[in-house]
Design an enzyme around this catalytic site. Structure first.
Site, PDB file in Angstrom:
ATOM      1  N   VAL A   1     -27.958  25.876   1.291  1.00  0.00           N
ATOM      2  CA  VAL A   1     -28.374  26.657  -0.115  1.00  0.00           C
ATOM      3  C   VAL A   1     -27.721  27.828  -0.204  1.00  0.00           C
ATOM      4  O   VAL A   1     -27.504  28.582   0.429  1.00  0.00           O
ATOM      5  CB  VAL A   1     -30.199  27.020   0.057  1.00  0.00           C
ATOM      6  CG1 VAL A   1     -29.912  27.729  -1.726  1.00  0.00           C
ATOM      7  CG2 VAL A   1     -31.360  25.722   0.236  1.00  0.00           C
TER       8      VAL A   1
ATOM      9  N   ARG B   1     -37.084  32.912   0.483  1.00  0.00           N
ATOM     10  CA  ARG B   1     -36.367  32.396   1.383  1.00  0.00           C
ATOM     11  C   ARG B   1     -34.890  31.191   1.024  1.00  0.00           C
ATOM     12  O   ARG B   1     -35.618  30.706   0.144  1.00  0.00           O
ATOM     13  CB  ARG B   1     -36.950  32.209   2.966  1.00  0.00           C
ATOM     14  CG  ARG B   1     -38.248  31.439   2.776  1.00  0.00           C
ATOM     15  CD  ARG B   1     -38.297  30.551   3.603  1.00  0.00           C
ATOM     16  NE  ARG B   1     -37.317  29.569   4.756  1.00  0.00           N
ATOM     17  CZ  ARG B   1     -37.835  28.399   4.925  1.00  0.00           C
ATOM     18  NH1 ARG B   1     -39.037  28.955   6.000  1.00  0.00           N
ATOM     19  NH2 ARG B   1     -36.886  27.517   4.858  1.00  0.00           N
ATOM     20  N   THR B   2     -33.753  30.695   2.051  1.00  0.00           N
ATOM     21  CA  THR B   2     -33.234  29.621   1.638  1.00  0.00           C
ATOM     22  C   THR B   2     -33.134  28.441   3.408  1.00  0.00           C
ATOM     23  O   THR B   2     -32.766  29.117   3.988  1.00  0.00           O
ATOM     24  CB  THR B   2     -31.947  29.707   1.587  1.00  0.00           C
ATOM     25  OG1 THR B   2     -30.962  30.814   2.359  1.00  0.00           O
ATOM     26  CG2 THR B   2     -31.816  31.194  -0.096  1.00  0.00           C
ATOM     27  N   ASP B   3     -33.588  27.848   2.548  1.00  0.00           N
ATOM     28  CA  ASP B   3     -33.008  26.373   3.699  1.00  0.00           C
ATOM     29  C   ASP B   3     -31.704  26.619   3.795  1.00  0.00           C
ATOM     30  O   ASP B   3     -30.256  26.358   2.899  1.00  0.00           O
ATOM     31  CB  ASP B   3     -33.892  25.292   3.045  1.00  0.00           C
ATOM     32  CG  ASP B   3     -35.513  25.525   3.213  1.00  0.00           C
ATOM     33  OD1 ASP B   3     -35.540  26.626   4.239  1.00  0.00           O
ATOM     34  OD2 ASP B   3     -35.471  24.888   2.254  1.00  0.00           O
ATOM     35  N   ARG B   4     -30.955  25.479   5.154  1.00  0.00           N
ATOM     36  CA  ARG B   4     -29.610  25.490   5.242  1.00  0.00           C
ATOM     37  C   ARG B   4     -28.858  24.255   3.786  1.00  0.00           C
ATOM     38  O   ARG B   4     -28.997  24.013   3.127  1.00  0.00           O
ATOM     39  CB  ARG B   4     -29.410  24.609   6.567  1.00  0.00           C
ATOM     40  CG  ARG B   4     -27.904  24.299   6.653  1.00  0.00           C
ATOM     41  CD  ARG B   4     -28.547  22.487   8.047  1.00  0.00           C
ATOM     42  NE  ARG B   4     -27.346  23.337   8.617  1.00  0.00           N
ATOM     43  CZ  ARG B   4     -26.545  21.692   9.645  1.00  0.00           C
ATOM     44  NH1 ARG B   4     -27.521  20.968  10.173  1.00  0.00           N
ATOM     45  NH2 ARG B   4     -25.374  21.773  10.072  1.00  0.00           N
TER      46      ARG B   4
END
Length: 64
Positions: free
Chosen positions: A55, A50-53
């Site tokens: 990224v 997953r990625t965070d905001r």
């Protein structure tokens, strides 16, 4: 049900992370909408990462 592997690259600047969130632009929801538009079928993606905001994801190898 069938499983299909996707390898995806994207610029995450405009997104609020991977996971679907109400009223926020996110990668999961955007890809699910695109697949539904193409196939006419509603899908739910499951990710192995997953990625965070903000990224950015990119492929580290030239081979798939």
């Amino acid at each position: 049900m069938r499983n299909i592997k996707l390898v995806i690259e994207y610029d995450g600047k405009e997104f609020n992370g991977w996971q679907k969130q109400p009223d926020k632009l996110n990668i999961q929801g955007t890809i699910e909408k695109a697949i539904e538009t193409i196939t006419g079928e509603e899908v739910e993606l499951m990710a192995s990462g997953r990625t965070d905001r903000g990224v950015h994801a990119f492929r580290t190898s030239g081979k798939l």
